[in-house]
Enzyme design. Sequence first.
Site, PDB file in Angstrom:
ATOM      1  N   ASP A 176       0.890  -1.160   0.000  1.00 11.72           N
ATOM      2  CA  ASP A 176       0.000   0.000   0.000  1.00 11.72           C
ATOM      3  C   ASP A 176       0.928   1.210   0.000  1.00 11.72           C
ATOM      4  O   ASP A 176       1.536   1.525   1.025  1.00 11.72           O
ATOM      5  CB  ASP A 176      -0.905  -0.013   1.235  1.00 11.72           C
ATOM      6  CG  ASP A 176      -1.879   1.170   1.272  1.00 11.72           C
ATOM      7  OD1 ASP A 176      -1.640   2.167   0.548  1.00 11.72           O
ATOM      8  OD2 ASP A 176      -2.863   1.107   2.026  1.00 11.72           O
ATOM      9  N   HIS A 177       1.053   1.871  -1.158  1.00 11.81           N
ATOM     10  CA  HIS A 177       2.084   2.904  -1.276  1.00 11.81           C
ATOM     11  C   HIS A 177       1.894   4.051  -0.294  1.00 11.81           C
ATOM     12  O   HIS A 177       2.853   4.733   0.055  1.00 11.81           O
ATOM     13  CB  HIS A 177       2.150   3.441  -2.712  1.00 11.81           C
ATOM     14  CG  HIS A 177       0.940   4.199  -3.145  1.00 11.81           C
ATOM     15  ND1 HIS A 177      -0.189   3.591  -3.654  1.00 11.81           N
ATOM     16  CD2 HIS A 177       0.675   5.523  -3.140  1.00 11.81           C
ATOM     17  CE1 HIS A 177      -1.085   4.503  -3.952  1.00 11.81           C
ATOM     18  NE2 HIS A 177      -0.599   5.684  -3.652  1.00 11.81           N
ATOM     19  N   HIS A 239      -6.213   2.240   2.186  1.00  7.69           N
ATOM     20  CA  HIS A 239      -5.501   3.417   2.697  1.00  7.69           C
ATOM     21  C   HIS A 239      -6.096   3.947   4.002  1.00  7.69           C
ATOM     22  O   HIS A 239      -5.384   4.173   4.985  1.00  7.69           O
ATOM     23  CB  HIS A 239      -5.524   4.551   1.662  1.00  7.69           C
ATOM     24  CG  HIS A 239      -4.991   4.168   0.315  1.00  7.69           C
ATOM     25  ND1 HIS A 239      -3.946   3.293   0.156  1.00  7.69           N
ATOM     26  CD2 HIS A 239      -5.360   4.545  -0.935  1.00  7.69           C
ATOM     27  CE1 HIS A 239      -3.690   3.151  -1.135  1.00  7.69           C
ATOM     28  NE2 HIS A 239      -4.537   3.902  -1.810  1.00  7.69           N
TER      29      HIS A 239
END
Length: 486
Positions: A176-177, A239
Amino acid sequence: MSSKVIVTIFGASGDLAKRKLYPSLFRLYKSGNLSKHFAVIGTARRPWSKEYFESVVVEAIADLADSPEQAQEFASHFYYQSHDVQDTEHYIELRKLQNRLNEQYQAEHNKLFFLSMAPQFFGTIAKHLKSENIVDGKGFERLIVEKPFGTDLATASQLNEELLAAFDEEQIFRIDHYLGKEMIQSIFAIRFANLLFENIWNRDYIDNVQITFAEKLGVEERGGYYDQSGALRDMVQNHTLQLLSLLAMDKPKSFSKEDIRAEKVKVFERLVQPDKEDLKRFFIRGQYKSGTVKGKKYISYRSEPNVNPDSMTETFVSGAFFVNSDRFRDVPFFFRTGKRLTEKGTLVNIVFKQMESIFGEELAPNVLTIHIQPTEGFSLSMNGKEVGERFSLAPLSLDYRTDATASGASPDPYEKLIFDVLNNDSTNFSHWDEVRSSWELIDQIEELWRSNEVPLHEYPVGSMGPDASFELLREFGADWQWSPNK
């Protein structure tokens, strides 16, 4: 110490590889974390040669290289194989190439696989990596998978079983960047390195927490994908809930991946599962309509290319999560995320409870704001005295903003996360227990929305979402702290 590894990228011709993966690997190369003993195998359907692949890599890192020679030297470590992920023969050829490069670069059989492809191929790739003995138990073997990890609990569970047939949970890194962003990782320091905050980071002092992921752009060219996903799956399931877990977790026993993961998992397990009436009350969906901002006209979501003209897909989600823990019981974690909002910004507001005033005027609450993007840093709002003869209160703000991104000191999220994988640090990745728990809640909301038991609110472009999002907070005696449209 530089890593010894053969990196295989499935989907090497794609946009993510060119924009993020090649530049991130190059930064690791420049910093010495990758040096002589590494190679990258790129696979995709396109019939590229090694020379052409090298030129793609050189172009992707052109703005980062100190010289053409440095860029070419880095690109020489890249090899290409045209690959059909469902063709067993191609995996046999891949194994031969893998073994040859392992010998050539003395990589000690260490392997890193990055699946930069559509999720429906993840299971197929993992199965063949195991059956064709590319995953052979020699050296370390780690798998990075891109989101989305499933489209609901059922598909996520099936995908997880397929991956576990070839890799152990400890070998799987669900990326999850957002978790690689500097200020999200700084939450650990803000919370656990400052007595000032750690002692008041609880329900006795915090009134509510507000998480905002705002985007100024619309769906752009992603209309086809987005219409099948929507904001809830695209932004909230991963996120938003991952960020919430960092804000709500108890203090871990140590700053180790095992202890941090244990506390994060507890947050997901303690997420309150609302009944049907609370689901209707606490979760708001919206969709942007056409409008004009500063003289420029914008089309509605339903008019975007590749979007169903009768689409009920949400481009905005707002709501309130609750965590049933001693630390945060009954404290609302408000969130909102959407397209075509007033301004691009990701930030967190920690709103502290108000004190009783002795000054004959109401006190504004203290608010700690964590700025994640586009600026990085934090600010703390306080009450102070206005300069002058009379005693009158005035707002003060203690601000810290870093220019690390501008100076290049702040690593790209993918660079940081790939570095973590090379060092077997899973702190900033999602464990299956977290993914499962998040889908259990998201599925309930999705089911309610599919049956259209709650309204789909329209909101004008350039706003911060539908009125219902503001009304939700007012039910709790709160207001959104960040209001860029005012």
